[in-house]
Each structure stands twice: as structure tokens, then as C-alpha cells.
Write a protein that holds these residues in place. Structure first.
Motif, mmCIF file in Angstrom:
data_model
loop_
_atom_site.group_PDB
_atom_site.id
_atom_site.type_symbol
_atom_site.label_atom_id
_atom_site.label_comp_id
_atom_site.label_asym_id
_atom_site.label_seq_id
_atom_site.Cartn_x
_atom_site.Cartn_y
_atom_site.Cartn_z
ATOM 1 N N MET A 1 -5.397 23.707 -12.627
ATOM 2 C CA MET A 1 -5.072 23.252 -13.981
ATOM 3 C C MET A 1 -3.733 23.847 -14.413
ATOM 4 N N GLU A 2 -2.841 22.987 -14.811
ATOM 5 C CA GLU A 2 -1.524 23.444 -15.238
ATOM 6 C C GLU A 2 -1.613 24.067 -16.629
ATOM 7 N N LEU A 3 -0.987 25.246 -16.743
ATOM 8 C CA LEU A 3 -0.993 25.960 -18.020
ATOM 9 C C LEU A 3 0.416 26.139 -18.563
ATOM 10 N N ASP A 4 1.346 25.309 -18.078
ATOM 11 C CA ASP A 4 2.726 25.458 -18.552
ATOM 12 C C ASP A 4 2.868 25.057 -20.020
ATOM 13 N N TRP A 5 1.890 24.320 -20.559
ATOM 14 C CA TRP A 5 1.959 23.920 -21.966
ATOM 15 C C TRP A 5 1.870 25.129 -22.899
ATOM 16 N N ILE A 6 1.325 26.251 -22.401
ATOM 17 C CA ILE A 6 1.200 27.445 -23.247
ATOM 18 C C ILE A 6 2.561 28.027 -23.549
ATOM 19 N N TRP A 7 3.350 28.269 -22.483
ATOM 20 C CA TRP A 7 4.675 28.838 -22.732
ATOM 21 C C TRP A 7 5.595 27.834 -23.406
ATOM 22 N N LYS A 8 5.344 26.520 -23.164
ATOM 23 C CA LYS A 8 6.135 25.500 -23.858
ATOM 24 C C LYS A 8 5.868 25.547 -25.368
ATOM 25 N N ALA A 9 4.598 25.694 -25.731
ATOM 26 C CA ALA A 9 4.256 25.743 -27.157
ATOM 27 C C ALA A 9 4.888 26.967 -27.830
ATOM 28 N N VAL A 10 4.834 28.115 -27.137
ATOM 29 C CA VAL A 10 5.438 29.330 -27.692
ATOM 30 C C VAL A 10 6.944 29.159 -27.846
ATOM 31 N N LEU A 11 7.568 28.579 -26.825
ATOM 32 C CA LEU A 11 9.011 28.377 -26.861
ATOM 33 C C LEU A 11 9.406 27.386 -27.947
ATOM 34 N N VAL A 13 7.848 26.949 -30.845
ATOM 35 C CA VAL A 13 7.775 27.645 -32.132
ATOM 36 C C VAL A 13 9.000 28.533 -32.337
ATOM 37 N N VAL A 14 9.359 29.284 -31.287
ATOM 38 C CA VAL A 14 10.501 30.192 -31.399
ATOM 39 C C VAL A 14 11.798 29.406 -31.597
ATOM 40 N N ALA A 15 11.996 28.370 -30.789
ATOM 41 C CA ALA A 15 13.226 27.579 -30.879
ATOM 42 C C ALA A 15 13.290 26.835 -32.209
ATOM 43 N N GLY A 16 12.149 26.280 -32.650
ATOM 44 C CA GLY A 16 12.138 25.571 -33.925
ATOM 45 C C GLY A 16 12.452 26.490 -35.088
ATOM 46 N N THR A 17 11.923 27.718 -35.046
ATOM 47 C CA THR A 17 12.217 28.687 -36.107
ATOM 48 C C THR A 17 13.699 29.026 -36.140
ATOM 49 N N LEU A 18 14.288 29.241 -34.966
ATOM 50 C CA LEU A 18 15.715 29.567 -34.906
ATOM 51 C C LEU A 18 16.571 28.398 -35.384
ATOM 52 N N GLY A 41 13.638 14.684 -38.022
ATOM 53 C CA GLY A 41 13.969 14.434 -36.611
ATOM 54 C C GLY A 41 13.653 15.635 -35.737
ATOM 55 N N ILE A 42 13.973 16.829 -36.220
ATOM 56 C CA ILE A 42 13.674 18.035 -35.449
ATOM 57 C C ILE A 42 12.168 18.205 -35.279
ATOM 58 N N GLY A 43 11.423 17.947 -36.347
ATOM 59 C CA GLY A 43 9.970 18.062 -36.254
ATOM 60 C C GLY A 43 9.375 17.098 -35.240
ATOM 61 N N SER A 44 9.925 15.890 -35.181
ATOM 62 C CA SER A 44 9.426 14.902 -34.208
ATOM 63 C C SER A 44 9.787 15.298 -32.778
ATOM 64 N N LEU A 45 10.974 15.869 -32.607
ATOM 65 C CA LEU A 45 11.415 16.255 -31.269
ATOM 66 C C LEU A 45 10.621 17.422 -30.704
ATOM 67 N N LEU A 46 10.298 18.380 -31.577
ATOM 68 C CA LEU A 46 9.680 19.603 -31.080
ATOM 69 C C LEU A 46 8.310 19.382 -30.449
ATOM 70 N N ILE A 47 7.646 18.325 -30.823
ATOM 71 C CA ILE A 47 6.310 18.090 -30.277
ATOM 72 C C ILE A 47 6.350 17.325 -28.953
ATOM 73 N N GLN A 48 7.487 16.730 -28.613
ATOM 74 C CA GLN A 48 7.570 15.897 -27.417
ATOM 75 C C GLN A 48 7.359 16.651 -26.105
ATOM 76 N N PRO A 49 7.855 17.905 -25.951
ATOM 77 C CA PRO A 49 7.619 18.587 -24.667
ATOM 78 C C PRO A 49 6.149 18.743 -24.312
ATOM 79 N N VAL A 50 5.292 18.851 -25.302
ATOM 80 C CA VAL A 50 3.871 18.972 -25.023
ATOM 81 C C VAL A 50 3.343 17.696 -24.391
#
Length: 207
Positions: A1-11, A13-18, A41-50
Motif C-alpha cells: 500500500m502506497e503511503l506517499d499521500w501522507i508526506w504529500k498532505a504534510v507538504l 499544508v506547509v507549502a500552502g501556509t507559506l 485558485g491556490i485552494g483548488s490547486l493544493l488538493i490536486q496532488p492527493v
């Protein structure tokens, strides 16, 4: 099971805050149209990596959006025409207690909406409003009539000084007469019966 979505979600949040930190701290009610569009637009983009999109491309696009916003804000500060075109000007809604109906139609705004915003600012009567404007960020600016403005500390001090001057003008000059206690008959009349009489008694042959 791939768990790369965990670090993507953390990243995300951090990138969106910055990104939002760089864009500014204004609340939604204080944003201009351009700022609101870019933030959405930023809010819509940030969810796409998931959902499987490349996370670095998403963050890169968000950075471009923020940089574009900063350039547009700089141009608005530098050139008035750009500011008028992008942000717009304040629109007059009321003047000397009277509604300017033609501007309500242009702005597609109702009197009830204006009254709601005035109540939020503690204004209870339309007749108390000298000027009311709709600002570019959607807020209503209000200037009250002189008689409806609350008293400031400066006004209170000026009024206090005027009252004190009036009191000084009307103050009665101190009397030059001596105090009552020093006038004839001002002594305690009961002392006369408490102290022995200093008058010599009459001779016995006159008694």
C-alpha cells in the motif's frame, strides 16, 4: 500500500501556509477581486496532488499565482489607472441622509442590505448618515452627521475647558468683610452664662 499521500498532505499544508503568508494576511472581507480569485485558485490547486497530480508542479503553479498577485499589487501602487481598472473606486450610496438610488441599481444592491451593514456599525437611523460608500472590498464606509457622532476625548476636554472658563467668569469675588465669627454678636452666646460675670455687684445699700 502506497503511503506517499501522507508526506504529500504534510507538504501541501506547509507549502500552502507559506504561499498565503507571502500573499498577505488580509481576511476574505478585505480582499480585492484579484486576491479572491487567486486564493480560490491556490485552494483548488493544493488538493490536486492527493488525486495523483505531480506535487511539485502544483506548488510551482501556486507560486506563479502568488508572484502574479504581487506584481499586480505593485502596479496598482505605482499607477492609478491600473488600480482603477483592477480594484475600482468607492461608490457613493448616501449623501446627507438621502439614498442615491441610481447607484444602488448599478451595484445591484438593496436598501435592506445597506441597512444591515449600517446596523453592524451601530447606526440606527439613515438620517444620521452624512456619507455612505461601498468600498472595493465590499465593506460599507460611513461618516455620521456632526450631531450623531459620539463624543471623543478631545471633544470632552474642549467642553470641560469651556465650562471652566464660564464658571471663572461668573464666579463671585471673595467678600472683604470679616468673618461672621469676628463680628459683633458672633461669639457663642452660651459662653455668657457659663463664665462668671466680671461686672462688679452693686453696693449693699442699693440692694
Amino acid at each position: 500500500m502506497e503511503l506517499d499521500w501522507i508526506w504529500k498532505a504534510v507538504l501541501i499544508v506547509v507549502a500552502g501556509t507559506l504561499l498565503l503568508r507571502v500573499a498577505g494576511r488580509k481576511s476574505i472581507s478585505q480582499m480585492t477581486l484579484t486576491q479572491t480569485v487567486i486564493m480560490i485558485g491556490i485552494g483548488s490547486l493544493l488538493i490536486q496532488p492527493v488525486a495523483g497530480k505531480n506535487i511539485w508542479t502544483t506548488i510551482g503553479v501556486g507560486l506563479v499565482l502568488v508572484l502574479t498577485l504581487m506584481v499586480m499589487e505593485y502596479l496598482q501602487v505605482k499607477y492609478d489607472r491600473v488600480e482603477q481598472m483592477i480594484t475600482g473606486k468607492s461608490k457613493l450610496l448616501m449623501e446627507n441622509g438621502q439614498l442615491i438610488e441610481k447607484n444602488f441599481k448599478k451595484l445591484r444592491m438593496t436598501v435592506d442590505q445597506l441597512e444591515m451593514k449600517l446596523r453592524q456599525q451601530g447606526v440606527s437611523k439613515l438620517s444620521d448618515v452624512k456619507w455612505a460608500t461601498l468600498e472595493p472590498n465590499g465593506q460599507v464606509g460611513v461618516e455620521l452627521m456632526p450631531q450623531a457622532k459620539p463624543v471623543t476625548m478631545k471633544d470632552f476636554e474642549q467642553l470641560q475647558a469651556q465650562v471652566q472658563r464660564l464658571i471663572n467668569m461668573l464666579e463671585v469675588q471673595p467678600s472683604t468683610r470679616r468673618p461672621v465669627s469676628q463680628e459683633v454678636g458672633g461669639e457663642d452666646i452660651f459662653k455668657e452664662i457659663q463664665q462668671p460675670s466680671s461686672v462688679t455687684p452693686p453696693p449693699k445699700h442699693l440692694q
